[in-house]
Design an enzyme around this catalytic site. Structure first.
Site, PDB file in Angstrom:
ATOM      1  N   LYS A  11       0.311  -1.681   0.537  1.00 46.11           N
ATOM      2  CA  LYS A  11       0.018   0.259   0.097  1.00 46.11           C
ATOM      3  C   LYS A  11       1.436   1.617   0.091  1.00 46.11           C
ATOM      4  O   LYS A  11       2.295   1.492   0.022  1.00 46.11           O
ATOM      5  CB  LYS A  11      -0.683   0.070   1.582  1.00 46.11           C
ATOM      6  CG  LYS A  11      -1.937  -1.005   1.178  1.00 46.11           C
ATOM      7  CD  LYS A  11      -2.996  -1.066   2.459  1.00 46.11           C
ATOM      8  CE  LYS A  11      -3.433  -1.764   2.420  1.00 46.11           C
ATOM      9  NZ  LYS A  11      -4.695  -2.481   3.775  1.00 46.11           N
ATOM     10  N   TYR A  51     -12.286  -2.081  -3.208  1.00 47.89           N
ATOM     11  CA  TYR A  51     -13.210  -2.785  -1.599  1.00 47.89           C
ATOM     12  C   TYR A  51     -14.165  -2.078  -1.822  1.00 47.89           C
ATOM     13  O   TYR A  51     -14.861  -1.674  -0.492  1.00 47.89           O
ATOM     14  CB  TYR A  51     -12.195  -1.130  -0.353  1.00 47.89           C
ATOM     15  CG  TYR A  51     -10.661  -1.656  -0.240  1.00 47.89           C
ATOM     16  CD1 TYR A  51     -10.590  -2.370   1.061  1.00 47.89           C
ATOM     17  CD2 TYR A  51     -10.050  -0.366  -0.614  1.00 47.89           C
ATOM     18  CE1 TYR A  51      -9.152  -3.256   1.190  1.00 47.89           C
ATOM     19  CE2 TYR A  51      -8.487  -1.135  -0.225  1.00 47.89           C
ATOM     20  CZ  TYR A  51      -8.530  -1.745   0.492  1.00 47.89           C
ATOM     21  OH  TYR A  51      -7.050  -2.230   0.924  1.00 47.89           O
ATOM     22  N   PHE A  59     -15.550   3.110   7.857  1.00 52.82           N
ATOM     23  CA  PHE A  59     -13.944   4.066   7.798  1.00 52.82           C
ATOM     24  C   PHE A  59     -13.740   4.083   5.646  1.00 52.82           C
ATOM     25  O   PHE A  59     -12.757   4.359   5.197  1.00 52.82           O
ATOM     26  CB  PHE A  59     -12.945   3.205   8.142  1.00 52.82           C
ATOM     27  CG  PHE A  59     -12.838   1.744   7.440  1.00 52.82           C
ATOM     28  CD1 PHE A  59     -12.525   1.160   6.944  1.00 52.82           C
ATOM     29  CD2 PHE A  59     -13.935   0.761   9.386  1.00 52.82           C
ATOM     30  CE1 PHE A  59     -12.679  -0.304   6.464  1.00 52.82           C
ATOM     31  CE2 PHE A  59     -14.245  -0.567   8.807  1.00 52.82           C
ATOM     32  CZ  PHE A  59     -13.449  -0.824   7.560  1.00 52.82           C
ATOM     33  N   ARG A  87      -1.817 -14.767   3.870  1.00 51.95           N
ATOM     34  CA  ARG A  87      -2.279 -13.792   5.213  1.00 51.95           C
ATOM     35  C   ARG A  87      -2.040 -14.140   6.173  1.00 51.95           C
ATOM     36  O   ARG A  87      -1.849 -13.364   7.329  1.00 51.95           O
ATOM     37  CB  ARG A  87      -3.618 -14.470   5.105  1.00 51.95           C
ATOM     38  CG  ARG A  87      -5.022 -14.122   4.208  1.00 51.95           C
ATOM     39  CD  ARG A  87      -5.151 -12.494   4.096  1.00 51.95           C
ATOM     40  NE  ARG A  87      -6.138 -12.322   4.954  1.00 51.95           N
ATOM     41  CZ  ARG A  87      -6.478 -10.693   4.953  1.00 51.95           C
ATOM     42  NH1 ARG A  87      -7.591 -10.205   4.097  1.00 51.95           N
ATOM     43  NH2 ARG A  87      -7.273 -10.788   6.289  1.00 51.95           N
ATOM     44  N   THR A  93      -5.071  -8.042  10.629  1.00 53.73           N
ATOM     45  CA  THR A  93      -5.486  -6.754   9.587  1.00 53.73           C
ATOM     46  C   THR A  93      -4.860  -5.558  10.961  1.00 53.73           C
ATOM     47  O   THR A  93      -3.989  -4.684  10.328  1.00 53.73           O
ATOM     48  CB  THR A  93      -6.921  -7.014   9.392  1.00 53.73           C
ATOM     49  OG1 THR A  93      -7.316  -7.226   9.244  1.00 53.73           O
ATOM     50  CG2 THR A  93      -7.573  -5.182   9.109  1.00 53.73           C
ATOM     51  N   ARG A 104       2.733  -7.388   9.270  1.00 58.93           N
ATOM     52  CA  ARG A 104       2.068  -5.874   9.709  1.00 58.93           C
ATOM     53  C   ARG A 104       2.605  -5.518  11.105  1.00 58.93           C
ATOM     54  O   ARG A 104       2.810  -4.475  11.892  1.00 58.93           O
ATOM     55  CB  ARG A 104       0.724  -5.594   9.384  1.00 58.93           C
ATOM     56  CG  ARG A 104       0.167  -5.328   8.307  1.00 58.93           C
ATOM     57  CD  ARG A 104      -0.701  -6.333   8.504  1.00 58.93           C
ATOM     58  NE  ARG A 104      -1.880  -6.163   7.038  1.00 58.93           N
ATOM     59  CZ  ARG A 104      -3.373  -6.958   6.490  1.00 58.93           C
ATOM     60  NH1 ARG A 104      -3.885  -7.679   7.125  1.00 58.93           N
ATOM     61  NH2 ARG A 104      -3.590  -6.029   6.141  1.00 58.93           N
ATOM     62  N   ASN A 114      -1.691  -0.309   7.482  1.00 59.70           N
ATOM     63  CA  ASN A 114      -0.894  -1.436   7.260  1.00 59.70           C
ATOM     64  C   ASN A 114      -0.490  -1.970   6.694  1.00 59.70           C
ATOM     65  O   ASN A 114      -0.575  -3.703   6.194  1.00 59.70           O
ATOM     66  CB  ASN A 114      -2.349  -2.675   8.063  1.00 59.70           C
ATOM     67  CG  ASN A 114      -2.913  -2.571   7.520  1.00 59.70           C
ATOM     68  OD1 ASN A 114      -2.735  -2.928   6.325  1.00 59.70           O
ATOM     69  ND2 ASN A 114      -4.609  -3.061   7.080  1.00 59.70           N
ATOM     70  N   HIS A 117      -1.883  -5.589   1.204  1.00 62.37           N
ATOM     71  CA  HIS A 117      -3.533  -6.273   1.330  1.00 62.37           C
ATOM     72  C   HIS A 117      -3.080  -7.765   0.635  1.00 62.37           C
ATOM     73  O   HIS A 117      -2.527  -7.100  -0.023  1.00 62.37           O
ATOM     74  CB  HIS A 117      -4.393  -5.223   0.679  1.00 62.37           C
ATOM     75  CG  HIS A 117      -5.197  -6.067  -0.281  1.00 62.37           C
ATOM     76  ND1 HIS A 117      -6.137  -5.989   0.109  1.00 62.37           N
ATOM     77  CD2 HIS A 117      -5.957  -6.774  -1.181  1.00 62.37           C
ATOM     78  CE1 HIS A 117      -7.407  -6.657  -0.001  1.00 62.37           C
ATOM     79  NE2 HIS A 117      -6.495  -7.603  -0.857  1.00 62.37           N
ATOM     80  N   GLU A 128     -10.060  -9.097  -8.005  1.00 58.27           N
ATOM     81  CA  GLU A 128      -9.173  -8.412  -7.826  1.00 58.27           C
ATOM     82  C   GLU A 128      -8.155  -8.835  -8.013  1.00 58.27           C
ATOM     83  O   GLU A 128      -7.895  -7.704  -9.164  1.00 58.27           O
ATOM     84  CB  GLU A 128      -8.279  -8.851  -6.068  1.00 58.27           C
ATOM     85  CG  GLU A 128      -9.465  -8.232  -5.148  1.00 58.27           C
ATOM     86  CD  GLU A 128      -9.455  -8.302  -3.391  1.00 58.27           C
ATOM     87  OE1 GLU A 128      -8.435  -8.470  -3.133  1.00 58.27           O
ATOM     88  OE2 GLU A 128      -9.642  -8.431  -2.778  1.00 58.27           O
TER      89      GLU A 128
HETATM   90  P1  DAT Z   1      -7.424  -7.182   5.583  1.00 59.72           P
HETATM   91  O1  DAT Z   1      -6.482  -5.986   5.154  1.00 59.72           O
HETATM   92  O2  DAT Z   1      -7.206  -7.419   6.507  1.00 59.72           O
HETATM   93  O3  DAT Z   1      -8.409  -7.872   4.773  1.00 59.72           O
HETATM   94  P2  DAT Z   1     -10.043  -6.106   5.825  1.00 59.72           P
HETATM   95  O4  DAT Z   1     -10.986  -6.140   4.838  1.00 59.72           O
HETATM   96  O5  DAT Z   1     -10.861  -6.235   7.191  1.00 59.72           O
HETATM   97  O6  DAT Z   1      -8.911  -6.559   6.049  1.00 59.72           O
HETATM   98  O7  DAT Z   1     -10.019  -3.873   5.715  1.00 59.72           O
HETATM   99  C1  DAT Z   1      -9.676  -3.386   4.313  1.00 59.72           C
HETATM  100  C2  DAT Z   1      -9.005  -2.642   5.764  1.00 59.72           C
HETATM  101  O8  DAT Z   1      -9.817  -1.149   5.892  1.00 59.72           O
HETATM  102  C3  DAT Z   1      -7.740  -2.567   6.389  1.00 59.72           C
HETATM  103  O9  DAT Z   1      -6.515  -3.103   5.921  1.00 59.72           O
HETATM  104  C4  DAT Z   1      -7.574  -1.880   7.307  1.00 59.72           C
HETATM  105  C5  DAT Z   1      -9.280  -0.733   6.693  1.00 59.72           C
HETATM  106  N1  DAT Z   1      -9.864  -1.066   8.023  1.00 59.72           N
HETATM  107  C6  DAT Z   1     -10.561  -1.828   8.862  1.00 59.72           C
HETATM  108  N2  DAT Z   1     -11.163  -2.376   9.689  1.00 59.72           N
HETATM  109  C7  DAT Z   1     -10.815  -1.065  10.394  1.00 59.72           C
HETATM  110  C8  DAT Z   1     -11.076   0.121  10.828  1.00 59.72           C
HETATM  111  N3  DAT Z   1     -11.925  -0.889  12.404  1.00 59.72           N
HETATM  112  N4  DAT Z   1     -10.643   1.714  11.204  1.00 59.72           N
HETATM  113  C9  DAT Z   1     -10.231   2.125   9.785  1.00 59.72           C
HETATM  114  N5  DAT Z   1      -9.265   1.294   8.993  1.00 59.72           N
HETATM  115  C10 DAT Z   1      -9.695  -0.402   8.933  1.00 59.72           C
HETATM  116 MG    MG Z   2      -9.590  -8.192   3.089  1.00 60.82          MG
END
Ligand code: DAT
Ligand code: MG
Length: 137
Positions: A11, A51, A59, A87, A93, A104, A114, A117, A128
């Site tokens: 990212k 996303y 968020f 992963r 996350t 991470r 973080n 992705h 994706e």
């Molecule tokens: P991951 O990236 O581990 O697949 P995710 O798909 O749940 O996680 O979320 C996508 C991204 O969104 C994540 O990398 C960071 C952001 N994110 C997730 N939960 C969040 C939160 N509670 N507050 C702020 N950003 C968040």
């Molecule tokens: Mg995800």
């Protein structure tokens, strides 16, 4: 476990902090293969599509602003169990929950920044990869 391919992003925070080589080194050391690699800045529409599952989350706006804020590195990574394996290499996350030794866990503290992705299922991976490498996968 089947041979899989997955979409990995370094990212904008990872690119900005000079962690592209570190992330790629870990992927290669693990034994996964690089099938495609591109440095690009994501357009808003592509970011929202990538996303889409988070569209209703509070968020979402910040997430799209962040992922479009500068260049990122998109990778197609393949190997035995590459989806779950990546992963695990990435860590949880929330970087504060991520195990030391994971990307991470070693390099981040904020959930919104973080570093990486990785696709979370075969279906997500194909969807994706189609967004980032439409003429390849
Ligand atoms: P991951 O990236 O581990 O697949 P995710 O798909 O749940 O996680 O979320 C996508 C991204 O969104 C994540 O990398 C960071 C952001 N994110 C997730 N939960 C969040 C939160 N509670 N507050 C702020 N950003 C968040
Ligand atoms: Mg995800």
């Amino acid at each position: 476990v089947a041979t899989e391919r997955t979409l990995i992003l370094v990212k904008p925070d990872g690119v900005q902090r000079g962690l592209v080589g570190e992330v790629i080194a870990r992927i290669e050391r693990k034994g996964f293969r690089l099938e495609a690699l591109e440095l690009r800045t994501l357009e808003r529409e592509k970011a929202e599509e990538h996303y889409a599952e988070h569209r209703e989350r509070p968020f979402f706006g910040e997430l799209v602003a962040f992922i479009t804020s500068g260049p990122l590195v998109a990778l197609c990574v393949s190997g035995e169990g590459a989806i779950a394996g990546m992963r695990t290499l990435m860590g949880a996350t929330n970087p504060l929950d991520a195990t030391p030794g994971s990307i991470r866990g070693d390099f981040a503290t904020e959930i919104g920044e973080n570093i990486v992705h990785g696709s979370d299922s075969p279906e997500s991976a194909e969807r994706e990869l189609g967004i980032f490498f439409p003429d390849r996968f």
